[in-house]
Write an enzyme that holds these catalytic residues in place. Structure first.
Site, PDB file in Angstrom:
ATOM      1  N   SER A 174      43.501  31.134  41.620  1.00  0.00           N
ATOM      2  CA  SER A 174      44.492  32.205  41.814  1.00  0.00           C
ATOM      3  C   SER A 174      45.806  31.640  42.337  1.00  0.00           C
ATOM      4  CB  SER A 174      43.958  33.238  42.815  1.00  0.00           C
ATOM      5  OG  SER A 174      44.961  34.154  43.206  1.00  0.00           O
ATOM      6  N   TYR A 187      39.688  35.710  50.624  1.00  0.00           N
ATOM      7  CA  TYR A 187      39.805  35.538  49.168  1.00  0.00           C
ATOM      8  C   TYR A 187      40.611  34.281  48.828  1.00  0.00           C
ATOM      9  CZ  TYR A 187      41.365  36.624  44.367  1.00  0.00           C
ATOM     10  OH  TYR A 187      41.663  36.579  43.021  1.00  0.00           O
TER      11      TYR A 187
END
Length: 283
Positions: A174, A187
Site C-alpha cells: 500500500s 494496517y
C-alpha cells in the site's frame, strides 16, 4: 462455516461490493492477448474490489481462477460468473486465510481441481481506522497482522511445493507503507511487513526461477474503505488528496498485477509498482 468466518468484526468487514454505491469499476478495459493462456491463478480477496478486477483481467488473458475469500458469498459468486463469462474456469473457496490449516486445504482443493498453480496473488487485507494508538485493542492488532501478513506466509508456504520455474507471486502492499497513515497505524505496519516480505521472498526464490513482486495501490474505491470504518465525511473526499484529485478504480490497479504475473516483467523481481494517482514515493 467456521467460527472465524462467522465472527463479526468491529467494523463491517470485509464488506459487500453488491451494496456499495457507486459501484467500483472492475471491467477490463481492453481485449485479451493471451498473456496468461493456460495458467492457473490463486487470487485472495477476489470476491470484490481489486481482487475481483484482477480475477476478471487474468481470466480475459487466459487464466483459470481460484477465488479465495472470507464470507461474502454473493460477491464471490459474481466474480466466478465474470471469470466464466470470459471462457475460463472458476472455483470459489471460503475461509480465513489467517488459519494455516485452511490455507493448506484450499491449496489442496485448487491443485485437485486444476492440477497445479502458476500464479499466487496475495491481495486480501483488512483495516480498522483509529485516531489514537491507545484505541487499538490487542485483539484488533493481532487480527490485522493475522489477515494481512501472517496469511501471506501461510498461503505461500502451502503453495510453494506446487510452484515451478516461471511461476509468479504478486503481493498487495500500500501507499501507506511509504507515506504512513496517522489513522491506520496497524494496517500501515502490516504493509511495511508485506514490502519487506516481498523483497526477501524474491531473494529466496529468484534462483528457482520464481519471481516475487508487489503492487502498492493508493486510495482505490473498494468495499474495504466504507466497510473498514471510514467516516462519511472522509468518504466524501476520498482520494482528493492525490495529485490526480480522485480515487482510483480497481480496473486501474489490476493491470499492474497482470504485468507482474506475465512474461512482460520477466526481468523484474523484488519490485513494487505504484498505481496511486500520481503520489511520488521512494521504493
Amino acid at each position: 462455516m467456521t467460527e472465524t468466518q462467522d465472527m463479526i468484526h468491529e467494523d463491517a468487514l470485509p464488506g459487500h461490493e453488491s451494496a456499495l454505491e457507486p459501484k467500483p469499476e472492475w471491467e477490463p478495459r481492453y481485449p485479451g492477448s493471451g498473456r496468461l493462456a493456460g495458467k492457473v491463478a490463486v487470487v485472495t480477496g477476489a470476491d470484490s474490489g481489486i481482487g475481483r478486477a484482477i480475477a476478471a483481467l487474468y481470466a480475459r488473458e487466459g487464466a483459470d481462477i481460484a477465488i479465495l475469500y472470507l464470507c461474502e458469498h454473493d460477491d464471490a459468486a459474481k466474480t466466478a460468473e465474470i471469470v466464466k463469462a470470459e471462457g475460463r474456469r472458476a472455483i470459489t473457496i471460503a475461509g480465513d486465510l489467517g488459519d494455516s490449516a485452511f490455507c493448506d486445504r484450499a491449496v489442496a482443493d485448487v491443485v485437485k481441481e486444476y492440477g497445479g498453480i502458476d500464479i499466487l496473488v496475495n491481495n486480501a487485507g483488512e483495516q480498522h481506522p483509529d485516531k489514537d494508538i491507545t484505541d487499538i485493542s490487542e485483539e484488533q492488532l493481532r487480527r490485522t497482522f493475522q489477515t494481512n501478513i501472517f496469511a501471506m506466509f501461510f498461503l505461500t508456504q502451502a503453495v510453494r511445493p506446487h510452484l515451478r520455474r516461471g511461476a509468479a507471486i504478486v503481493n498487495c502492499t500500500s501507499v501507506t507503507m511509504y507515506q504512513g497513515s496517522k489513522e491506520l497505524l496497524d494496517y500501515s505496519s502490516t504493509k511495511g511487513a508485506i514490502t519487506a516480505f516481498t523483497r526477501s521472498l524474491s531473494e529466496n526464490l529468484v534462483g528457482e526461477g520464481i519471481r516475487v513482486n508487489a503492487v502498492a495501490p493508493g486510495p482505490i474505491w473498494t468495499p474495504l474503505n466504507p466497510s473498514g470504518g471510514a467516516s462519511p465525511e472522509k468518504l466524501e473526499h476520498f482520494g482528493e488528496n492525490t495529485p490526480m484529485g480522485r480515487p482510483g478504480q480497481p480496473n486501474e490497479v489490476a493491470p499492474s498485477f497482470l504485468f507482474l504475473a506475465c512474461d512482460d516483467s520477466s526481468y523484474m523481481s523484488g519490485q513494487v509498482l505504484h498505481p496511486n494517482g500520481g503520489t511520488v514515493v521512494n521504493g
